[in-house]
Write a protein that holds these residues in place. Structure first.
Motif, short mmCIF file in Angstrom:
data_model
loop_
_atom_site.label_atom_id
_atom_site.label_comp_id
_atom_site.label_asym_id
_atom_site.label_seq_id
_atom_site.Cartn_x
_atom_site.Cartn_y
_atom_site.Cartn_z
N ALA A 10 0.84 -1.20 0.00
CA ALA A 10 0.00 0.00 0.00
C ALA A 10 0.87 1.25 0.00
O ALA A 10 0.58 2.22 -0.73
CB ALA A 10 -0.93 0.00 1.21
N ASN A 11 1.95 1.25 0.78
CA ASN A 11 2.87 2.39 0.80
C ASN A 11 3.54 2.59 -0.56
O ASN A 11 3.71 3.72 -1.02
CB ASN A 11 3.92 2.22 1.89
N MET A 12 3.88 1.48 -1.21
CA MET A 12 4.48 1.57 -2.54
C MET A 12 3.48 2.18 -3.54
O MET A 12 3.85 3.03 -4.35
CB MET A 12 4.89 0.17 -3.02
N GLU A 13 2.25 1.75 -3.45
CA GLU A 13 1.22 2.25 -4.37
C GLU A 13 0.98 3.75 -4.16
O GLU A 13 0.88 4.52 -5.12
CB GLU A 13 -0.08 1.48 -4.17
N VAL A 14 0.92 4.18 -2.90
CA VAL A 14 0.73 5.60 -2.61
C VAL A 14 1.89 6.41 -3.17
O VAL A 14 1.70 7.46 -3.81
CB VAL A 14 0.58 5.84 -1.09
N ALA A 15 3.11 5.94 -2.96
CA ALA A 15 4.29 6.66 -3.46
C ALA A 15 4.26 6.77 -4.99
O ALA A 15 4.50 7.84 -5.55
CB ALA A 15 5.57 5.96 -3.00
N LEU A 16 3.92 5.68 -5.65
CA LEU A 16 3.85 5.68 -7.11
C LEU A 16 2.80 6.67 -7.60
O LEU A 16 3.06 7.48 -8.49
CB LEU A 16 3.54 4.27 -7.62
N GLU A 17 1.63 6.63 -7.00
CA GLU A 17 0.54 7.53 -7.42
C GLU A 17 0.87 8.99 -7.15
O GLU A 17 0.62 9.86 -7.99
CB GLU A 17 -0.77 7.14 -6.73
N GLN A 18 1.45 9.28 -5.99
CA GLN A 18 1.78 10.66 -5.64
C GLN A 18 2.83 11.23 -6.58
O GLN A 18 2.72 12.37 -7.03
CB GLN A 18 2.27 10.74 -4.20
N VAL A 19 3.85 10.47 -6.87
CA VAL A 19 4.94 10.95 -7.72
C VAL A 19 4.47 11.10 -9.17
O VAL A 19 4.81 12.07 -9.83
CB VAL A 19 6.16 10.02 -7.61
N CYS A 20 3.68 10.18 -9.65
CA CYS A 20 3.21 10.22 -11.04
C CYS A 20 2.10 11.25 -11.25
O CYS A 20 1.77 11.57 -12.38
CB CYS A 20 2.76 8.84 -11.50
#
Length: 70
Positions: A10-20
């Motif tokens: 979930a943390n990985m997904e949030v980071a990916l979405e926020q950066v992109c």
């Protein structure tokens, strides 16, 4: 190969979405895939904190050779 737990994923997904989020249409598939691979690599090495994933994702985005400058 170390399995990634749900919270880390979930943390990985949030980071990916926020950066992109700053990219047009949320980024192209190749860029998102490259960032996700770096996040997964770090997760398998034991990283699990959102802040750390954000740093990795931002760094991976800056490395993008195909990114057009603003």
């Amino acid at each position: 190969m170390k399995k990634v737990d749900e919270r880390t994923a979930a943390n990985m997904e949030v980071a990916l979405e926020q950066v992109c989020r700053i990219l047009p249409h949320g980024g192209d598939h190749a860029t998102r895939k490259r960032i996700a691979k770096k996040l997964l690599h770090n997760a398998r090495d034991g990283m699990c904190a959102l802040g750390d994933f954000m740093k990795v994702a931002r760094s991976a985005l800056r490395e993008n050779p195909f990114r057009k400058s603003a």
